[in-house]
Design a protein around this motif. Structure first.
Motif, PDB file in Angstrom:
ATOM      1  N   GLU A  65       0.860  -1.226  -0.024  1.00 53.09           N
ATOM      2  CA  GLU A  65       0.097  -0.138   0.088  1.00 53.09           C
ATOM      3  C   GLU A  65       0.822   1.416   0.050  1.00 53.09           C
ATOM      4  OE1 GLU A  65      -2.729  -0.323   3.427  1.00 53.09           O
ATOM      5  OE2 GLU A  65      -3.954  -1.808   2.154  1.00 53.09           O
ATOM      6  N   ASP A  66       1.766   1.202  -0.825  1.00 49.63           N
ATOM      7  CA  ASP A  66       2.806   2.427  -0.953  1.00 49.63           C
ATOM      8  C   ASP A  66       2.687   3.008  -2.080  1.00 49.63           C
ATOM      9  OD1 ASP A  66       4.043   0.733  -2.793  1.00 49.63           O
ATOM     10  OD2 ASP A  66       5.838   0.946  -1.790  1.00 49.63           O
ATOM     11  N   GLY A  67       1.453   2.740  -3.091  1.00 51.17           N
ATOM     12  CA  GLY A  67       1.349   3.351  -4.406  1.00 51.17           C
ATOM     13  C   GLY A  67       2.402   2.795  -5.435  1.00 51.17           C
ATOM     14  N   ILE A  68       3.393   2.110  -5.211  1.00 51.75           N
ATOM     15  CA  ILE A  68       4.732   2.100  -6.045  1.00 51.75           C
ATOM     16  C   ILE A  68       4.517   0.593  -6.750  1.00 51.75           C
ATOM     17  CG2 ILE A  68       7.144   1.882  -6.395  1.00 51.75           C
ATOM     18  CD1 ILE A  68       7.444   3.701  -3.972  1.00 51.75           C
ATOM     19  N   GLN A  69       4.449   0.532  -8.001  1.00 46.93           N
ATOM     20  CA  GLN A  69       4.404  -0.673  -8.796  1.00 46.93           C
ATOM     21  C   GLN A  69       5.757  -1.760  -8.679  1.00 46.93           C
ATOM     22  OE1 GLN A  69       2.861   0.011 -12.553  1.00 46.93           O
ATOM     23  NE2 GLN A  69       0.920   0.674 -11.943  1.00 46.93           N
ATOM     24  N   ASP A  70       6.031  -2.400  -7.512  1.00 42.86           N
ATOM     25  CA  ASP A  70       7.076  -3.221  -7.319  1.00 42.86           C
ATOM     26  C   ASP A  70       6.950  -4.436  -8.272  1.00 42.86           C
ATOM     27  OD1 ASP A  70       8.194  -1.479  -5.406  1.00 42.86           O
ATOM     28  OD2 ASP A  70       6.872  -2.013  -3.799  1.00 42.86           O
ATOM     29  N   LEU A  71       7.980  -5.169  -8.419  1.00 46.20           N
ATOM     30  CA  LEU A  71       7.852  -6.245  -9.233  1.00 46.20           C
ATOM     31  C   LEU A  71       7.360  -7.381  -8.539  1.00 46.20           C
ATOM     32  CD1 LEU A  71      11.451  -6.409 -10.912  1.00 46.20           C
ATOM     33  CD2 LEU A  71       9.479  -5.831 -11.999  1.00 46.20           C
ATOM     34  N   ASN A  72       7.352  -7.401  -7.074  1.00 43.91           N
ATOM     35  CA  ASN A  72       6.698  -8.550  -6.663  1.00 43.91           C
ATOM     36  C   ASN A  72       5.300  -8.324  -6.392  1.00 43.91           C
ATOM     37  OD1 ASN A  72       7.087  -6.453  -4.464  1.00 43.91           O
ATOM     38  ND2 ASN A  72       7.510  -8.052  -3.060  1.00 43.91           N
ATOM     39  N   GLU A  73       4.473  -7.464  -7.109  1.00 45.15           N
ATOM     40  CA  GLU A  73       3.218  -7.034  -6.769  1.00 45.15           C
ATOM     41  C   GLU A  73       2.521  -7.329  -8.000  1.00 45.15           C
ATOM     42  OE1 GLU A  73       3.425  -3.527  -3.417  1.00 45.15           O
ATOM     43  OE2 GLU A  73       3.366  -2.921  -5.324  1.00 45.15           O
ATOM     44  N   PHE A  74       2.853  -8.083  -8.757  1.00 44.65           N
ATOM     45  CA  PHE A  74       2.023  -8.510 -10.158  1.00 44.65           C
ATOM     46  C   PHE A  74       1.818 -10.051 -10.211  1.00 44.65           C
ATOM     47  CE2 PHE A  74       3.863  -4.347 -11.226  1.00 44.65           C
ATOM     48  CZ  PHE A  74       2.875  -3.623 -11.889  1.00 44.65           C
ATOM     49  N   GLU A  75       0.530 -10.147 -10.410  1.00 47.34           N
ATOM     50  CA  GLU A  75       0.217 -11.496 -10.575  1.00 47.34           C
ATOM     51  C   GLU A  75      -0.677 -11.833 -11.907  1.00 47.34           C
ATOM     52  OE1 GLU A  75       0.900 -13.500  -8.061  1.00 47.34           O
ATOM     53  OE2 GLU A  75       1.220 -12.008  -6.577  1.00 47.34           O
ATOM     54  N   VAL A  76      -0.578 -13.049 -12.231  1.00 48.46           N
ATOM     55  CA  VAL A  76      -1.446 -13.407 -13.495  1.00 48.46           C
ATOM     56  C   VAL A  76      -2.926 -13.507 -12.913  1.00 48.46           C
ATOM     57  CG1 VAL A  76      -2.045 -15.279 -15.180  1.00 48.46           C
ATOM     58  CG2 VAL A  76       0.440 -15.098 -14.123  1.00 48.46           C
TER      59      VAL A  76
ATOM     60  N   SER B 236     -16.697 -21.424  -1.273  1.00 47.02           N
ATOM     61  CA  SER B 236     -16.485 -21.234  -0.012  1.00 47.02           C
ATOM     62  C   SER B 236     -15.254 -21.508   0.407  1.00 47.02           C
ATOM     63  CB  SER B 236     -17.225 -22.147   0.781  1.00 47.02           C
ATOM     64  OG  SER B 236     -16.820 -22.237   2.160  1.00 47.02           O
ATOM     65  N   LEU B 237     -14.214 -20.184   0.824  1.00 46.92           N
ATOM     66  CA  LEU B 237     -12.852 -20.561   0.950  1.00 46.92           C
ATOM     67  C   LEU B 237     -12.689 -20.310   2.636  1.00 46.92           C
ATOM     68  CD1 LEU B 237     -11.795 -18.254  -1.938  1.00 46.92           C
ATOM     69  CD2 LEU B 237     -11.607 -20.786  -1.632  1.00 46.92           C
ATOM     70  N   LYS B 238     -11.753 -21.350   3.228  1.00 46.00           N
ATOM     71  CA  LYS B 238     -11.238 -21.069   4.573  1.00 46.00           C
ATOM     72  C   LYS B 238      -9.782 -21.039   4.462  1.00 46.00           C
ATOM     73  CE  LYS B 238     -15.047 -23.586   6.666  1.00 46.00           C
ATOM     74  NZ  LYS B 238     -15.404 -24.728   7.371  1.00 46.00           N
ATOM     75  N   PHE B 239      -9.342 -19.706   4.658  1.00 48.86           N
ATOM     76  CA  PHE B 239      -7.881 -19.594   4.502  1.00 48.86           C
ATOM     77  C   PHE B 239      -7.348 -19.012   5.972  1.00 48.86           C
ATOM     78  CE2 PHE B 239      -4.376 -16.563   3.016  1.00 48.86           C
ATOM     79  CZ  PHE B 239      -3.499 -17.676   2.506  1.00 48.86           C
ATOM     80  N   ASN B 240      -5.939 -19.516   6.521  1.00 47.35           N
ATOM     81  CA  ASN B 240      -5.438 -19.167   7.751  1.00 47.35           C
ATOM     82  C   ASN B 240      -4.220 -18.044   7.529  1.00 47.35           C
ATOM     83  OD1 ASN B 240      -3.522 -20.693   6.722  1.00 47.35           O
ATOM     84  ND2 ASN B 240      -3.441 -21.931   8.609  1.00 47.35           N
ATOM     85  N   GLY B 241      -3.977 -17.685   5.931  1.00 44.04           N
ATOM     86  CA  GLY B 241      -2.959 -16.972   6.163  1.00 44.04           C
ATOM     87  C   GLY B 241      -3.243 -15.337   5.779  1.00 44.04           C
ATOM     88  N   GLU B 242      -2.046 -14.703   5.149  1.00 44.96           N
ATOM     89  CA  GLU B 242      -2.502 -13.368   4.857  1.00 44.96           C
ATOM     90  C   GLU B 242      -3.063 -13.272   3.448  1.00 44.96           C
ATOM     91  OE1 GLU B 242      -3.078  -9.742   4.430  1.00 44.96           O
ATOM     92  OE2 GLU B 242      -2.160 -10.246   6.308  1.00 44.96           O
ATOM     93  N   SER B 243      -4.217 -12.954   3.354  1.00 47.85           N
ATOM     94  CA  SER B 243      -4.707 -13.011   1.815  1.00 47.85           C
ATOM     95  C   SER B 243      -4.252 -11.792   1.000  1.00 47.85           C
ATOM     96  CB  SER B 243      -6.297 -12.916   2.064  1.00 47.85           C
ATOM     97  OG  SER B 243      -6.764 -11.573   2.605  1.00 47.85           O
ATOM     98  N   ASN B 244      -3.580 -10.774   1.558  1.00 50.46           N
ATOM     99  CA  ASN B 244      -3.243  -9.769   0.641  1.00 50.46           C
ATOM    100  C   ASN B 244      -1.573 -10.016   0.515  1.00 50.46           C
ATOM    101  OD1 ASN B 244      -3.425  -7.359  -0.824  1.00 50.46           O
ATOM    102  ND2 ASN B 244      -2.642  -6.369   0.979  1.00 50.46           N
ATOM    103  N   SER B 245      -1.591 -11.258  -0.163  1.00 52.23           N
ATOM    104  CA  SER B 245       0.095 -11.600  -0.462  1.00 52.23           C
ATOM    105  C   SER B 245       0.181 -12.398  -1.735  1.00 52.23           C
ATOM    106  CB  SER B 245       0.432 -12.504   0.747  1.00 52.23           C
ATOM    107  OG  SER B 245       0.009 -13.810   0.898  1.00 52.23           O
ATOM    108  N   ALA B 246       1.191 -12.649  -2.233  1.00 50.70           N
ATOM    109  CA  ALA B 246       1.423 -13.463  -3.495  1.00 50.70           C
ATOM    110  C   ALA B 246       0.933 -14.806  -3.158  1.00 50.70           C
ATOM    111  CB  ALA B 246       2.748 -13.438  -3.903  1.00 50.70           C
TER     112      ALA B 246
END
Length: 463
Positions: free
Chosen positions: A151-162, A396-406
């Protein structure tokens, strides 16, 4: 020759010229053993803005041998290419010597029941280190989506997904060359074997009749480049992604074992696939792998009712060193069932349900995801007129991690934990003999989020 004179009288830097000649010695085409010895030279000119100057010379020599027969064919090619840079001010590439050797073999036996094809090649040369950037395109016309994880507004290489949905596909990845080259030694191997015993045993009785129901298709492709000359140079399967000497690799092994492949009542298939890839970048490497086992069955319970079942286990891995927080190793086990009702050629409706469990390795975080899905899809088709398709899914999805991640994006398939609704409608129609219109609409709703709508319309002229 392509010489472009600009308004100021200078010769455009895009101008070029080349001269290429070759001579060879070969025997007659009707000979059982065909051979060809060749020698080739090419000279290239480029512009220095005032005139075209000779910049490089390439020399190639080689041998070709072909042995054609009724059911098989063998082809052998070997060659050596030398590139000399005459003027380094206009030819900003490195000189290189390249060796190539290639063998191709094709065989058909038993009235075509057994097909065999093989290809092997080795060579040497230079590999250019590359980098890449993501470029914004019109929404829906790209491949990737940008998610601002920090959430820094900068397009980093590790922030792009298919992108998983068309409304997300707003970026493409473009490779950019660098001025750095590395010496490489390469090999490539392709192998295909297809066994179709029904061609020779379908009319037999007893054990041969049973064996005629089993067929198998095997394919393997392995391509590898390394920067070290050793005994592994000739082995296309030495493709460990963490090998520091491995510059580039792509390999895939796929095998499909069929039972009753051509039956319209009951059929089954077991599939295995293993894929690995690695690419050299200016800032590191990009390595990925995917392997799975899948068993599927199809049973036409009634002429109008079909039941399909799919069971699958797969391991998906990402191993990158050009960025951070992009590595994972996800094991997934899934089961899917599908009922289809098709009363005629115009209408088809399906009901499906699936369940899967995903587990990331402890090394990369140990996240888990439980995926339950149910849905319906339908299709109405009018020959030579058009068709309408629709689909509705509840996930229906049950997820125990950080959803806002790769890792979260990969395990959740771009959805969010909780109940998700996904729908899709498309309509295609021929307006006239040469004009076709397509209308597509899809949407989704996740817990705690607003509904996302996406649609597009396309008119296509057929000439």
């Amino acid at each position: 020759k392509n010489s472009i004179i600009e308004n100021n009288g200078l010769v455009s830097l895009k101008s070029y010229q080349f001269f290429d000649y070759q001579f060879y010695i070969s025997n007659m085409d009707s000979a059982k053993l065909k051979y060809k010895v060749f020698y080739r030279e090419r000279f290239d000119w480029k512009s220095d803005s005032t005139r075209l100057k000779k910049g490089a010379k390439a020399t190639t020599a080689g041998l070709e041998i072909k042995i054609p027969q009724k059911n098989q064919q063998l082809s052998i090619i070997s060659g050596y290419r030398q590139l000399k840079i005459i003027d380094t001010t206009i030819m900003k590439i490195s000189p290189e010597n390249t060796v190539i050797g290639r063998i191709e073999y094709n065989l058909k036996l038993l009235k075509g029941a057994l097909s065999f094809s093989s290809f092997y090649e080795i060579g040497s040369g230079l590999e250019q280190r590359r980098d890449f950037i993501y470029l914004k395109v019109n929404d829906g016309q790209g491949i990737y989506t940008w998610i601002d994880y920090n959430e820094d507004g900068i397009q980093d290489l590790n922030e792009f997904e298919v992108a998983q949905f068309i409304d997300q596909a707003s970026y493409i990845r473009v490779f950019t060359p660098s001025a750095e080259y590395v010496n490489t030694f390469s090999n490539e191997f392709n192998q295909g074997i297809f066994w179709r015993p029904e061609r020779i045993w379908s009319q037999k009785k007893g054990a041969l009749k049973i064996l005629s129901k089993f067929s198998n298709q095997f394919r393997i492709r392995a391509k590898r480049k390394t920067n070290i000359f050793d005994t592994d140079l000739f082995n296309p399967f030495e493709n460990k992604i963490d090998d520091i000497n491995l510059i580039q690799t792509y390999s895939t092994i796929r095998n499909s074992l069929y039972f009753n492949r051509i039956s319209n009542i009951f059929a089954s298939e077991y599939r295995f696939q293993d894929t690995k890839s690695k690419n050299l970048l200016a800032t590191g490497f990009d390595g990925r792998s995917l392997s799975y086992h899948e068993l599927s069955t199809r049973w036409n319970i009634l002429p109008k009712l079909t039941w399909e079942v799919f069971g699958k286990t797969q391991l998906k891995e990402s191993n990158l060193d050009y960025t951070v927080n992009r590595n994972y190793s996800i094991l997934e086990n899934s089961l899917k069932s599908l009922f289809s009702f098709q009363p005629n050629t115009k209408f088809r409706i399906s009901v499906e349900g699936s369940y899967s469990e995903k587990q990331n390795s402890i090394e990369y975080g140990g996240e888990t995801c439980y995926h339950t899905e149910g849905g319906m899809r339908g299709r109405f088709n009018r020959p030579k007129k058009g068709n309408f398709t629709s689909e509705l899914k509840i996930v229906s999805l049950k997820f125990n991690g950080e959803s806002n991640s790769a890792t979260g994006f990969e395990m959740l398939n771009a959805l969010k934990p909780g109940i998700n609704y996904v729908w899709d409608f498309s309509y295609q129609r021929l307006i006239s003999k040469n004009l076709q219109i397509s209308i597509h609409y899809n949407g989704r709703k996740s817990e705690g989020s607003t509904i996302i709508h996406s649609g597009n319309m396309e008119i296509r002229a057929l000439f």
